[in-house]
Design an enzyme around this catalytic site. Structure first.
Site, PDB file in Angstrom:
ATOM      1  N   HIS A   1       0.838  -1.202   0.000  1.00 26.65           N
ATOM      2  CA  HIS A   1       0.000   0.000   0.000  1.00 26.65           C
ATOM      3  C   HIS A   1       0.867   1.244   0.000  1.00 26.65           C
ATOM      4  CE1 HIS A   1      -1.825  -3.177   2.571  1.00 26.65           C
ATOM      5  NE2 HIS A   1      -2.824  -3.031   1.737  1.00 26.65           N
TER       6      HIS A   1
ATOM      7  N   GLY B   1      -7.887  11.737   5.159  1.00 24.65           N
ATOM      8  CA  GLY B   1      -8.786  12.865   5.348  1.00 24.65           C
ATOM      9  C   GLY B   1     -10.228  12.439   5.520  1.00 24.65           C
TER      10      GLY B   1
ATOM     11  N   HIS C   1     -11.506  10.870   8.341  1.00 24.92           N
ATOM     12  CA  HIS C   1     -11.874  10.558   9.738  1.00 24.92           C
ATOM     13  C   HIS C   1     -13.213  11.175  10.114  1.00 24.92           C
ATOM     14  CE1 HIS C   1     -11.315   9.443  13.914  1.00 24.92           C
ATOM     15  NE2 HIS C   1     -11.659  10.668  14.264  1.00 24.92           N
ATOM     16  N   GLY C   2     -13.425  12.414   9.711  1.00 24.19           N
ATOM     17  CA  GLY C   2     -14.676  13.080  10.034  1.00 24.19           C
ATOM     18  C   GLY C   2     -15.878  12.364   9.442  1.00 24.19           C
TER      19      GLY C   2
ATOM     20  N   THR D   1     -10.134   1.834  10.511  1.00 28.28           N
ATOM     21  CA  THR D   1      -9.651   1.466  11.840  1.00 28.28           C
ATOM     22  C   THR D   1     -10.454   2.168  12.920  1.00 28.28           C
ATOM     23  OG1 THR D   1      -7.466   1.243  10.875  1.00 28.28           O
ATOM     24  CG2 THR D   1      -7.581   1.305  13.264  1.00 28.28           C
ATOM     25  N   SER D   2     -10.805   3.447  12.719  1.00 25.03           N
ATOM     26  CA  SER D   2     -11.509   4.164  13.780  1.00 25.03           C
ATOM     27  C   SER D   2     -12.884   3.570  14.023  1.00 25.03           C
ATOM     28  CB  SER D   2     -11.597   5.663  13.467  1.00 25.03           C
ATOM     29  OG  SER D   2     -12.580   5.907  12.490  1.00 25.03           O
TER      30      SER D   2
ATOM     31  N   GLY E   1      -6.385  -3.489  19.642  1.00 25.32           N
ATOM     32  CA  GLY E   1      -5.916  -2.463  18.715  1.00 25.32           C
ATOM     33  C   GLY E   1      -4.404  -2.402  18.626  1.00 25.32           C
TER      34      GLY E   1
ATOM     35  N   ARG F   1      -0.881   2.025   8.839  1.00 24.25           N
ATOM     36  CA  ARG F   1      -0.087   2.087   7.623  1.00 24.25           C
ATOM     37  C   ARG F   1       0.806   3.313   7.712  1.00 24.25           C
ATOM     38  NH1 ARG F   1      -3.618   2.685   2.907  1.00 24.25           N
ATOM     39  NH2 ARG F   1      -5.265   3.298   4.309  1.00 24.25           N
TER      40      ARG F   1
ATOM     41  N   ASP G   1      -3.704  14.166  16.693  1.00 22.99           N
ATOM     42  CA  ASP G   1      -4.295  12.988  16.059  1.00 22.99           C
ATOM     43  C   ASP G   1      -5.814  13.163  15.977  1.00 22.99           C
ATOM     44  OD1 ASP G   1      -4.287  10.152  15.170  1.00 22.99           O
ATOM     45  OD2 ASP G   1      -5.499   9.939  16.984  1.00 22.99           O
TER      46      ASP G   1
END
Lengths: 567, 567
Positions: free
Chosen positions: B217, B392, B394-395, B437-438, B479, B536, B549
């Site tokens: 990746h 970008g 996450h939101g 992941t989140s 995690g 990653r 973060d």
């Protein structure tokens, strides 16, 4: 672009050897190709396919039970030599005759065609089916001019299944022709591929555009358009092909083919839309495939192939097969082949020749000695002329060819062969070692000429003149070029006309040859005003305008030098 | 670059659907993956694999008899959700337990790990083997940190054969671990790949260079060097791997894997040299494969994988298998599967809850309502922070997750579920819909928290505090992040410490929570000084220095807003 190689000129042969080492259960490597490594029933029709390298899995990846018997591999994007085709066919023949099939390109038509004639002369029944599926390359009215692309796989698969079913050669040929007639393809390219060792791609497509109908070696397409969405691309591809659907067709076999750098998941996304379009058109989809089946190195793009099935074609399309690239149905039981593939003893024997015939053979050697000198002197010049429209390798190819021809002539003469046999041996060696279209043409030309000569008695001037006409006929018939196509034919034709006319008038071969050589020289210069029509009509071809054809020039050079020997 | 797609966000799902439509003899499509379409003996261990999309034939192309039972597919280069893994496993379970295997990446470890816990709670025996073959990603002493690349295929193939042979789960797990311990890979990249819809590649390699050890990746490699010849590349690859050869190994299975745009003939050329190197090292090569087995969209490059065989591993490595991408040996007889794959009735039933428990459930809804407001308000801000180091998104992911959680909480509450069940339902919905992941972390966090609560009686403040510690433990354990890794843990850990301490001192949950939220806010700001270690670790990660973060920020935001409800 192609990044992994050692010597670029050994790329194709090394790749084939690596492939064969990885797949010993399917293939055995021989010079110029691979044949099945599993036993084949005696009397089964052999299906032999081939073409240039750089298209894997085409063609070696198709070898296996239920599919094809052998594959001949040329250099990257170049036809295999006549000798390679003939050699692989001899190893792949099991007594039932041979169906020889390949994509419809000038070089392949020539080399496979000449090889077929040679094999027939040896008593092997050979049939030829050139695949013509690419609808972008010619309209439906002139289907025989169409190129072969991923439809190769369809025709080979169906022919292979017919042969595996034990059908005789007549039937296998008929079914292969029938499959070819009902197979159509259309492709788009997003970007070009790079030949091993080249600094840049063979062609490029502007960013954000796609080239419609572009050939798998960068041959010109129909148009460039802006890239569309997957579902619009599905519509575009199916709309190019569905008008060719024979009436009352209800079923269709499909190949969605990636050209190298357009990846599987893109093809699967596209497939979802294509399947819908075909079903909307009332077609039942039978055993579709999406993946990489006929690539062009790392070219970006894809093509859609449809085979409009009837009951007979469907039966062979879905029949079991097993090969490195395609496996269908249950395993076909096999046992390892035990026949000996070692090359025959190369000390060929020749028909007996008397003293006159042997002196004639020595005369042939002198002609090739002189020809070798002139071609080595002109190697760089010929390369320069060729670079205007082609790969710039004409000089090298001619030099390689004549060197091999001279060696073979000497070997045949040392074995006490007569005129005709010495010339024939030289012809075959030229074709085998020169490579490319010009190698095949010269091999064919010299071999056709040799058939007018004898192995006994001194060289007959009349036979030499008659041989020239036979050679021209052979080149025109199998090479497919006409006057005005900017090839050797533009020079060879006036040469033969003048030779015949002047010999009839003067009775002197040396006078006639001198005049014919002069005519050839003039004609060679005149080719500068022509645009090429034969072969891979690359976009570059227009650059050749104003420059003579290298094949025409080298012919005139040879004819002129040989004239000095006939005084 | 990827050129064929409709909506980029639907690329992976559409590709999977297209693939399944092309291979009905091997797979059936379910939500989030594919399972075998052929019947499987009752009691056989199921081998379930998966990971992000964009790697075809990994992972769906491996499904078939003798190989794996099912594959879970995430978005392009993104782990599948916990819920998707669990769902596919349930459909693929035949009573013999499940071996779950995947490449060792943080997101996959988390989602497959949480799914395994969920399945175990349902009574299914699940074992996990994360593949760690990439020697470039960590030294031999810390082998558990290595990434999984094309060695996936080896471990899956051997585990699949062991399961097909009828071995029990303990044995299948042991053999898979043994295969993983003896499988090593090293790769080089010549150029990057482009995600569907992206304007440029994920990374680039300078012209004429190759990146050694680059991840599939675009994870950082070891070094960049000038491109070498095929034979030198063979030396380089084998010299990276042979030092890991266990003593007395005489046999080796091999995969020479193309990453997408490095084509077959290049691999075959390379293979000729690699085979020589391995033989020189005294190794017998067993059933080698060269082709495309784990791709990265259209990435240019290749990797070499060696599995050092003993008798047991060899037996399973060469055992028959049949799948879209790999077929070995004789056909394995199969019949179509007849079990019903329709999704279970989604009207889940919940344990009975008393009035207090149901009021607690309503309280959970209010918490998610507020959380939803804050996350939707902050969606753009969180995206901006995330863009410094990541995608970008996450939101967006958090907003999607909380929306799904709120809906699920409402549905559970409407079905009269109690506090614990409402929170658990919300947790699962968040994990399933947020993605990435989140999403998995939040699903895990909330579900772990819920286990401290009850479905009956009013909410117990002590249980809330105890649940916080359980949630933190769960996130850390599955995690894999530690304090200082620039993740949510850097904030959640001081939050829990403060919550416990303050609650012990004050006995007031609202006070304790307020203080804990303040500690979280400070800690979130402090993450700006950290470099990320988890996930990653793209070259881009350094750009995040000086920025907090996003996962830490969103946690602090949520904690702060929830504090206002507890007054």
């Amino acid at each position: 672009m192609t990044k992994i190689f050692d010597a670029p000129e050994e790329f194709a042969a090394t790749a084939l050897a690596g492939f064969a080492a990885l797949h010993p259960h399917f293939v055995r490597l021989i010079k110029g190709g691979v044949v099945r490594s599993t036993s084949v029933p005696k009397g089964k029709v052999s299906v032999v396919v081939g073409g240039g390298s750089g298209h894997y899995p085409a063609f070696a990846g198709y070898v296996g039970p239920g599919f094809v018997d052998a594959a001949v591999a040329g250099d990257v994007f170049a036809s295999p030599s006549t000798a390679a085709v003939a050699r692989v066919c001899r190893k792949a023949h099991h007594g039932g005759g041979i169906l020889l099939s390949f994509g419809n390109y000038a070089g392949d038509v020539l080399n496979f065609g000449v090889a077929a004639e040679r094999l027939r002369a040896e008593g092997i029944d050979v049939r030829i089916v050139a695949v013509t599926d690419d609808v972008a390359s010619a309209p439906a009215e002139t289907v025989s001019k169409r190129r072969g692309v991923a439809g190769d796989l369809v025709v080979f698969k169906i022919a292979g299944a017919a042969a595996e079913a034990g059908l005789p050669l007549d039937e296998v040929e008929r079914i292969a022709r029938h499959a070819n007639a009902r197979t159509v393809s259309f492709g788009v390219a997003f970007d070009g591929c790079t030949l091993p060792g080249s600094a840049g791609p063979l062609f490029t497509v502007p960013n954000g555009k796609m080239a419609l109908g572009l050939g798998i070696h960068g041959e010109p397409g129909i148009s460039e358009e802006a890239i569309v969405s997957a579902s619009e691309l599905a519509t575009l591809l199916t709309e190019k092909l569905l008008p060719e659907r024979p009436k009352d067709t209800r079923k269709v076999g499909v190949i969605l083919n990636g050209l190298g750098a357009t990846k599987y998941e893109e093809l699967f996304v596209l497939w979802s839309s294509i399947a819908g379009r075909l079903q909307q058109a009332g077609l039942e989809i039978v055993a579709p495939e999406a993946g990489e089946f006929v690539t062009s190195l790392d070219m970006q793009g894809c093509s859609l192939t449809l085979v409009f099935l009837d009951d007979e074609l469907e039966q062979h399309w879905i029949a079991p097969c097993s090969s490195p690239v395609l496996r269908r149905g249950a395993t076909i039981p096999t046992t390892p082949a035990i026949d000996n593939l070692a090359d025959e003893d190369m000390l060929t024997t020749y028909p007996p020749a008397d003293g006159g015939g042997q002196r004639g053979g020595a005369c042939i050697i002198r002609i090739f000695s002189e020809t070798s000198l002139v071609l080595h002197e002109a190697e760089e010049q010929l390369g320069r002329i060729d670079a205007y429209a082609g790969d710039g390798d004409h000089g090298q190819g001619m030099a390689r060819g004549v060197t091999a021809a001279l060696e073979a002539a000497k070997a045949a003469s040392a074995a006490k062969a007569g005129t005709a046999s010495v010339l024939a041996a030289a012809a075959d060696a030229w074709a085998d070692r020169a490579g490319g279209t010009s190698g095949a043409i010269w091999g064919l030309l010299l071999r056709s000429w040799s058939t007018a000569l004898s192995d006994n008695g001194p060289i007959d001037d009349r036979a030499v003149v008659a041989g020239a006409r036979q050679a021209l006929d052979g080149v025109v018939r199998l090479g497919g070029a006409k006057i005005g196509d900017k090839t050797l034919v533009d020079v060879f034709s006036p040469f033969v006309d003048t030779l015949e006319k002047s010999f009839a008038e003067s009775g002197s071969l040396s006078t006639a040859w001198r005049q014919a050589a002069s005519a050839a020289k003039l004609a060679a210069e005149a080719t500068a005003q022509l645009l090429p029509k034969l072969g891979r009509a690359r976009p570059l071809a227009e650059k050749s305008l104003g420059h003579p054809d290298p094949g025409a020039v080298s012919f005139a050079m040879i004819a002129t030098r040989v004239a000095t020997l006939l005084r």
